[in-house]
Write an enzyme that holds these catalytic residues in place. Structure first.
Site, PDB file in Angstrom:
ATOM      1  N   ASP A 352     -24.239  39.340   6.925  1.00 54.42           N
ATOM      2  CA  ASP A 352     -25.594  38.813   6.818  1.00 54.42           C
ATOM      3  C   ASP A 352     -25.882  37.880   7.987  1.00 54.42           C
ATOM      4  OD1 ASP A 352     -28.070  38.198   5.236  1.00 54.42           O
ATOM      5  OD2 ASP A 352     -27.166  36.204   5.190  1.00 54.42           O
ATOM      6  N   GLU A 389     -25.824  42.566  10.773  1.00 51.06           N
ATOM      7  CA  GLU A 389     -27.276  42.352  10.776  1.00 51.06           C
ATOM      8  C   GLU A 389     -27.519  41.488  12.008  1.00 51.06           C
ATOM      9  OE1 GLU A 389     -30.792  40.966   7.708  1.00 51.06           O
ATOM     10  OE2 GLU A 389     -28.971  39.759   7.799  1.00 51.06           O
TER      11      GLU A 389
END
Length: 709
Positions: A352, A389
């Protein structure tokens, strides 16, 4: 302070048959008939280890002060306790200076989680607010658990190590997958790892090869607006322990063992497990947040601080930023990843806001971030899938430029360009053409395989695929922030009516657009990823930021499987072809990925060899031929609002085009089993408005076609 008094009166571990212990390994480790406890804290003046019988206990059964002279090596505080068994509940109190203006936030009244704790328990009356306020919070605090990783019988299980070229990812939420009463899962197992195990046959039927689980590290469910719940889990309190409520078991070791049961069951079914990991921030939030662990142990080490240490840098949008390139934190991150691979058998990780790990202690991006190279070069992680990401909440965007050789990337440009094409935005045809063949415009400079690109149109963050074609604007009022939260740039189109519609033509168009999005995702070069429930048109009623709703609005409604059986069938036939990457025809099986990579390709428009790359164009066709196999594909995309006639390459008399996919047709004609594809006549194909078509032809043995002439 409690710790100070114990140390001042001369109590040492030797007074209670405890021994000095050792600094390594960190955390609570089973060795020699007991447990070695080790904790890093540079500025602490005193550390106390507390043992509890139950998670709700306000008072410890034993309190062991760790001597700062005999039981401290460098900045590591350690003690060995004989006779302690797996399942033991524990926590720390740490004394040190309280000087928030310089970044020191010690509070010896707070019970702290072990940063390396392999298990966590959460009392029924856990209270985040109590960890913010003055005073003892032991009764309402989360606590760590001693775990013996070697006590589990893996029965020969190992990570699957499936090549990325044969991977189809299904991004899903453990709780949301089976919480709905319609799931058919036993009530006690709904929303748990055990519930997911019950639904493995469904996952196999959909045809995915890997599940990517939203965060399963223990997190703070109260880190959200008042009256709501943190559902997604992007508020970690541990990097080693599975989230307790995701277990159907209620003993302290239940979450760890049930997680491993799930991994083992998924592997037996041939499905890999990828964890969404959050190494960019924690649930402790900004300077007003609670003291749960790292803040009270060594705040300046673990976080990026500003204004002389009084404030937390926030590149995450969550109040704080982990200091990922500080040596102690780097080691913790790599140790966590190793643990989940070696002891918990996971197959990979999606990071993330991974670009935050490219920032130094002052927040500046680095060309060669140490922690990212540590992860990539670690031999224990060599076979793990690493997915970034590649952006953060402060504007650092590294899609196509993320560091390293092993990392795959969520391709946000694929998402945006496919969405633009589906809604008919001008100037998208050339970009969509690039996305179909692995985004060489984005990744070509690295000379990497197409699978560096993880292709998706929807994910947990944003509209579901159904809502992408049903809403022009987000509907997030239920989040309690007056619709200010969530992205405004959704690139969606409601197909003529906002929200649910009973009009047959609107519903038919939405169904077609959903299939178009799935076709583009699953047929493009790269690693495809689909969102949980998109295969049955799951809706969140227009909420594009459902992070705080643990209720039916965010769960998988299994009644949709019957309502949208045609979409489910469509996806299953697509993945059946994609997951094998083998195209069966008269002579042999051809690897589809190799085919698309090695085939002679030619771009067309409505006329052969005449693609329209202009801003007003809304259609494109791709022809591909692998001469060694005599196999030809012709892929037509009509994003225009009217039907278009597309010329087809000529074939020998013995050969004809067959229609595998046409999203404008009703089920079961929208997609057919490969060998059952009907022949079509004529020199052109009429592609209906907003449709995707895939045709194929098999030339007689020894015959080839030149798509360029």
């Amino acid at each position: 302070m409690k710790v100070a008094k114990q140390i001042q009166r001369g109590s040492t571990p030797s007074d209670s048959a405890e021994s000095i212990g050792r600094s390594h390994p960190l955390g609570a480790t089973m060795i020699d008939g007991g447990v070695n406890f080790s904790l890093f804290s540079r500025a602490a003046r005193g550390v106390e280890l507390l043992l509890f019988d139950r998670e709700e206990d306000a008072e410890p059964s034993r309190a062991i002060p760790i001597d700062p002279v005999t039981n401290r090596t460098y900045h590591y505080w350690h003690v060995f306790l004989p006779g302690v068994l797996p399942g033991q509940i524990y926590g720390y109190r740490v004394e040190g200076p309280s000087a928030p203006e310089s970044g020191l936030r010690f509070d010896s009244t707070k019970l702290l989680l072990d940063p390396y704790g392999r298990g966590v328990v959460m009392p029924k009356h856990y209270d985040r607010e109590a960890a913010k306020q003055a005073g003892d919070n032991a009764a309402t605090a989360m606590k760590s658990v001693v775990v013996d990783p070697g006590a589990y019988d893996w029965e020969g299980d190992l990570p699957l190590s499936r090549p990325s070229s044969r991977t189809i990812i299904y991004e899903m939420h453990v709780r949301g997958f089976t919480s709905h009463p319609s799931s058919g899962v036993a009530a006690e197992s709904r929303g748990t790892f055990a519930g997911l195990i019950e639904k493995i046959p469904y996952l196999k039927g959909v045809g995915i090869t890997a599940v990517e689980l939203l965060p399963v590290f223990a997190f703070d469910p109260q880190a959200c607006p008042p009256g709501l719940v943190n559902y997604w889990g992007y508020q970690p309190v541990s990097f080693f322990a599975p989230h307790p409520p995701y277990s159907s078991r209620h003993d302290s070791l239940g979450p760890v063992d049930e997680f491993r049961d799930m991994v083992k069951a998924l592997h037996r079914a041939g499905i890999e497990i990828i964890l969404d990991v959050v190494f960019n921030h924690t649930a402790e939030g900004d300077h007003t947040g609670p003291t749960l662990g790292l803040r009270g142990i060594d705040n300046p080490t673990y976080y990026i601080l500003e204004e002389g240490g009084s404030r937390y840098a926030d590149y995450t949008g969550c109040g704080n930023t982990l200091n990922g390139n500080q040596p102690i934190v780097r080691r913790m991150i790599v140790d966590s990843l190793r643990y989940w691979v070696e002891e918990m058998h996971v197959d990979g990780f999606r990071f993330d806001l991974a670009s935050i790990l490219a920032r130094d202690h002052s927040g500046r991006p680095m060309p060669n971030p140490p922690v990212l190279w540590d992860i990539e070069s670690d031999p224990a992680l060599a076979g793990a899938k690493l997915i970034a990401e590649a952006w953060d909440a402060a504007g650092l965007y590294q899609v196509g430029s993320f560091v390293g050789d092993a990392w795959k990337e969520w391709n946000g440009r694929f998402r945006d360009d496919i969405r633009d094409f589906l809604r008919g935005a001008p100037g998208t045809v050339r970009r969509v053409a690039d996305r179909l063949v692995g985004s060489p415009e984005v990744y070509g400079h690295k000379e990497r395989e197409a699978e560096q690109s993880v292709n998706f149109v929807t994910c947990h963050d944003g509209f579901t695929l159904n809502d992408l074609v049903s809403y022009n604007v987000k509907r997030n009022v239920a989040n309690g922030e007056n619709n200010r939260d969530g992205a405004d740039d959704n690139r969606s189109w409601n197909c003529g009516i906002e929200g649910p519609s009973e009009e047959a033509e609107v519903e038919r168009l939405r169904n077609r657009q959903v299939k178009n999005g799935l076709t583009l995702t699953l047929m493009s070069l790269g690693v495809p990823m689909i969102l949980m429930g998109d295969e049955v048109r799951r809706t969140q009623q227009g909420n594009n930021n459902a992070y705080c709703h643990d209720d039916p609005s965010a769960w998988f409604d299994w009644a949709l499987l019957e309502k949208h059986a045609d979409v489910h069938r469509f996806v299953s036939l697509l993945t059946a072809r994609r997951s094998l990457r083998d195209v069966e025809h008269e002579r042999q099986r051809v690897n589809l990925n190799t085919f698309l990579r090695e085939a002679d390709r030619a771009w067309h428009g409505v006329r052969l060899h005449d693609p329209d790359w202009g801003d007003c164009s809304h259609s494109i066709a791709l022809g591909a031929e692998l001469r060694s196999e005599g196999l030809l594909l012709h892929f037509i995309l009509n994003g225009y609002w009217e039907p278009l006639e597309f010329e087809l390459p000529g074939l020998d008399a013995e050969c004809s085009w067959r229609r595998w996919i046409d999203t404008a047709l009703d089920s079961p004609h929208d997609i057919v089993p490969w060998q059952s594809a009907p022949s079509i006549a004529g020199k052109a194909y009429r592609a209906e408005a907003r449709s995707a078509v895939m045709l194929y032809a098999v030339a007689p043995f020894g015959t080839t076609h030149d798509l360029q002439h």
